[in-house]
Design a protein around this motif. Structure first.
Motif, PDB file in Angstrom:
ATOM      1  N   LYS A   1     -43.134 -45.766  78.012  1.00 42.53           N
ATOM      2  CA  LYS A   1     -43.019 -45.375  76.597  1.00 42.53           C
ATOM      3  C   LYS A   1     -44.383 -45.041  76.016  1.00 42.53           C
ATOM      4  O   LYS A   1     -44.488 -44.605  74.881  1.00 42.53           O
ATOM      5  CB  LYS A   1     -42.379 -46.502  75.776  1.00 42.53           C
ATOM      6  CG  LYS A   1     -41.099 -47.071  76.343  1.00 42.53           C
ATOM      7  CD  LYS A   1     -39.921 -46.133  76.236  1.00 42.53           C
ATOM      8  CE  LYS A   1     -38.676 -46.836  76.774  1.00 42.53           C
ATOM      9  NZ  LYS A   1     -37.490 -45.994  76.738  1.00 42.53           N
TER      10      LYS A   1
ATOM     11  N   ASP B   1     -38.908 -58.057  72.238  1.00 43.53           N
ATOM     12  CA  ASP B   1     -38.889 -56.848  73.053  1.00 43.53           C
ATOM     13  C   ASP B   1     -39.654 -55.792  72.246  1.00 43.53           C
ATOM     14  O   ASP B   1     -39.119 -55.221  71.297  1.00 43.53           O
ATOM     15  CB  ASP B   1     -37.436 -56.442  73.301  1.00 43.53           C
ATOM     16  CG  ASP B   1     -37.315 -55.105  74.003  1.00 43.53           C
ATOM     17  OD1 ASP B   1     -38.303 -54.344  74.027  1.00 43.53           O
ATOM     18  OD2 ASP B   1     -36.224 -54.805  74.514  1.00 43.53           O
TER      19      ASP B   1
ATOM     20  N   SER C   1     -43.266 -51.837  78.160  1.00 37.41           N
ATOM     21  CA  SER C   1     -42.866 -50.879  79.189  1.00 37.41           C
ATOM     22  C   SER C   1     -43.867 -49.740  79.225  1.00 37.41           C
ATOM     23  O   SER C   1     -44.190 -49.155  78.187  1.00 37.41           O
ATOM     24  CB  SER C   1     -41.465 -50.344  78.883  1.00 37.41           C
ATOM     25  OG  SER C   1     -41.148 -49.292  79.760  1.00 37.41           O
TER      26      SER C   1
ATOM     27  N   GLY D   1     -39.688 -52.613  81.476  1.00 34.45           N
ATOM     28  CA  GLY D   1     -39.383 -53.387  80.281  1.00 34.45           C
ATOM     29  C   GLY D   1     -38.134 -54.237  80.510  1.00 34.45           C
ATOM     30  O   GLY D   1     -38.048 -55.377  80.056  1.00 34.45           O
ATOM     31  N   THR D   2     -37.181 -53.667  81.216  1.00 36.11           N
ATOM     32  CA  THR D   2     -35.935 -54.389  81.505  1.00 36.11           C
ATOM     33  C   THR D   2     -36.229 -55.677  82.274  1.00 36.11           C
ATOM     34  O   THR D   2     -35.691 -56.748  81.963  1.00 36.11           O
ATOM     35  CB  THR D   2     -34.989 -53.478  82.324  1.00 36.11           C
ATOM     36  OG1 THR D   2     -34.671 -52.339  81.532  1.00 36.11           O
ATOM     37  CG2 THR D   2     -33.715 -54.203  82.720  1.00 36.11           C
TER      38      THR D   2
ATOM     39  N   GLN E   1     -40.668 -50.450  72.327  1.00 39.75           N
ATOM     40  CA  GLN E   1     -40.825 -49.224  71.521  1.00 39.75           C
ATOM     41  C   GLN E   1     -42.023 -49.288  70.584  1.00 39.75           C
ATOM     42  O   GLN E   1     -42.393 -48.273  69.989  1.00 39.75           O
ATOM     43  CB  GLN E   1     -39.545 -48.970  70.692  1.00 39.75           C
ATOM     44  CG  GLN E   1     -38.338 -48.611  71.519  1.00 39.75           C
ATOM     45  CD  GLN E   1     -38.448 -47.226  72.167  1.00 39.75           C
ATOM     46  OE1 GLN E   1     -39.321 -46.417  71.845  1.00 39.75           O
ATOM     47  NE2 GLN E   1     -37.550 -46.948  73.101  1.00 39.75           N
TER      48      GLN E   1
HETATM   49  C1  LIG Z   1     -36.128 -51.515  73.116  1.00 38.90           C
HETATM   50  C2  LIG Z   1     -36.130 -51.302  74.593  1.00 38.90           C
HETATM   51  N1  LIG Z   1     -36.145 -52.354  75.419  1.00 38.90           N
HETATM   52  C3  LIG Z   1     -36.158 -52.226  76.752  1.00 38.90           C
HETATM   53  C4  LIG Z   1     -36.126 -50.980  77.340  1.00 38.90           C
HETATM   54  C5  LIG Z   1     -36.123 -50.887  78.825  1.00 38.90           C
HETATM   55  O1  LIG Z   1     -37.382 -50.519  79.333  1.00 38.90           O
HETATM   56  P1  LIG Z   1     -37.477 -49.880  80.814  1.00 38.90           P
HETATM   57  O2  LIG Z   1     -36.956 -48.484  80.690  1.00 38.90           O
HETATM   58  O3  LIG Z   1     -38.945 -49.924  81.138  1.00 38.90           O
HETATM   59  O4  LIG Z   1     -36.665 -50.730  81.700  1.00 38.90           O
HETATM   60  C6  LIG Z   1     -36.069 -49.838  76.525  1.00 38.90           C
HETATM   61  C7  LIG Z   1     -35.991 -48.482  77.124  1.00 38.90           C
HETATM   62  O5  LIG Z   1     -35.402 -47.585  76.580  1.00 38.90           O
HETATM   63  C8  LIG Z   1     -36.086 -50.004  75.117  1.00 38.90           C
HETATM   64  O6  LIG Z   1     -36.034 -48.962  74.294  1.00 38.90           O
END
Ligand SMILES: Cc1ncc(COP(=O)(O)O)c(C=O)c1O
Length: 377
Positions: A200, A174, A197, A69-70, A177
């Motif tokens: 999750k 984003d 992501s 997700g990042t 969640q």
């Molecule tokens: C709202 C949100 N965005 C992005 C991320 C990051 O995702 P990833 O862990 O796949 O990098 C998270 C992870 O906790 C998240 O809660």
């Protein structure tokens, strides 16, 4: 263990593991290879792409697989900024975004972009009118999360989509969640870029995707081969993509029923806490919230101490506060919502999921009043 930290991560489901394992064994081909093994891997990745697309109602060609997700957040924000640099240098976001968004924006600020971080109210909701008021002729992107990871608060994304499309500005959300927990429809909500992501929603960590709607310009930041239609180079994580696709398929089938089940469990936990633990208060919006999430502050308690006491009893939750170099800093999200530090410092996030049941809630409700009382005394 009673695991109530599904917003941090989720276990890989057996069906998902079964789907991915052959791609570590006999089906190990490289999707770029011309031979049969390569074509088999390519077909598997494309099927996975279709499954991801179905869950968020986009075209499969609009799904770019990422490592997290990042990465999806970074690709969206930096990729659009670079692509539209000639048109403007202003980005609008909120004060409660995940660091993957807020720090990508801070990075761009250092590179000469202007970022407006619009405040949220006490419930964590951003006012769409405040977002619209922040738009300038230089604005190229609005980035607002779908659901907050700490409080579960659901942002008014559909309204923001209407504003962004009327003002001809890209909207990124984003939705890490939210996807797999609630319906997310990029077409209906006018979202141009959506971050997902895998971990999750019961796929492995290190899987993710960015939905880039047709015609949206994003400059790639990993250069190399022509994978992912030239949007992200590097040999595909075939097993990861297959797993992510399987998890999306399961979510498509089960999400609504599971959301109703979790909301009932969460509400029973919430009511139980509010009646049995004096001085407990809910953070965020109780009406507009992920069905699985409950953020509660226990006045007069340090969240990390409560977290550790629960952990000793076999209950895994998370605290909104972060311990950094020996001092307890309260959550930036709760601070941005105007929650006083002495309240925020006692905040615990319960995030429920697939393997939680009624007995788990009963056990936590039996434990909590005593643990809080002991810590207070
Ligand atoms: C709202 C949100 N965005 C992005 C991320 C990051 O995702 P990833 O862990 O796949 O990098 C998270 C992870 O906790 C998240 O809660």
């Amino acid at each position: 263990m009673i695991y109530m930290d599904y917003n941090a991560t989720t276990p890989v489901r057996p069906e998902v593991l079964d789907a991915m394992l052959p791609f570590y064994r006999e089906r190990f081909g490289n999707p770029s290879s011309i031979h049969r093994a390569g074509r088999d891997a390519k077909r598997a990745v494309e099927e996975a792409r279709e499954r991801v697309a179905r869950l968020v109602n986009c075209d499969p060609a609009e799904v770019v697989f990422t490592s997290s997700g990042t990465e999806a957040d970074n690709m969206a924000i930096k990729g659009v900024a670079e692509a539209l640099r000639g048109r403007g240098n202003h980005i609008i976001t909120t004060t409660v975004e995940h660091p993957a968004v807020s720090n990508a924006c801070s990075y761009l600020e250092q590179a000469g972009f202007e970022v407006t971080r619009v405040d949220v109210g006490r419930t964590g909701l951003v006012d769409p009118e405040a977002i619209e008021a922040a738009i300038t002729p230089q604005t190229i992107l609005i980035s607002v999360m779908f659901a907050n990871n700490e409080t579960g608060t659901l942002m008014p994304v559909a309204q923001l989509g209407e504003i962004a499309s009327r003002r001809r500005i890209y909207l990124h959300s984003d939705a890490v969640q939210a996807v797999g927990r609630l319906p997310v429809d990029v077409r209906e909500m006018n979202i141009q870029l959506l971050s997902l992501s895998g971990h999750k929603l019961h796929a492995p960590k290190g899987t993710g995707a960015l939905v880039v709607r047709k015609g949206v310009k994003v400059v790639p930041f990993i250069h190399g081969g022509a994978q992912e239609r030239n949007r992200r180079a590097g040999t595909e994580n075939v097993a990861g993509a297959v797993a992510f696709g399987k998890a999306c398929e399961l979510a498509c089938d089960e999400m609504m029923q599971e959301a109703r089940r979790l909301a009932l469990l969460r509400d029973r936990l919430e009511e139980g806490i509010l009646t049995r633990v004096p001085g407990a208060q809910i953070n965020g919006s109780r009406g507009r919230r992920l069905p699985n999430t409950l953020s509660v502050s226990f006045e007069g308690v340090a969240a990390d101490s409560l977290l550790m006491s629960l952990d000793l009893e076999g209950v895994a939750v998370s605290s909104g506060a972060a311990c950094s170099s020996g001092t307890l800093r309260s959550s930036a999200v709760l601070a941005a919502m105007g929650i006083p530090p002495e309240i925020a410092r006692g905040s615990i996030r319960f995030s429920l999921g697939l393997y939680n049941c009624d007995e788990d809630v009963t056990r936590v409700l039996d434990l909590l009043p005593h643990l809080v009382e002991r810590l207070r005394s």
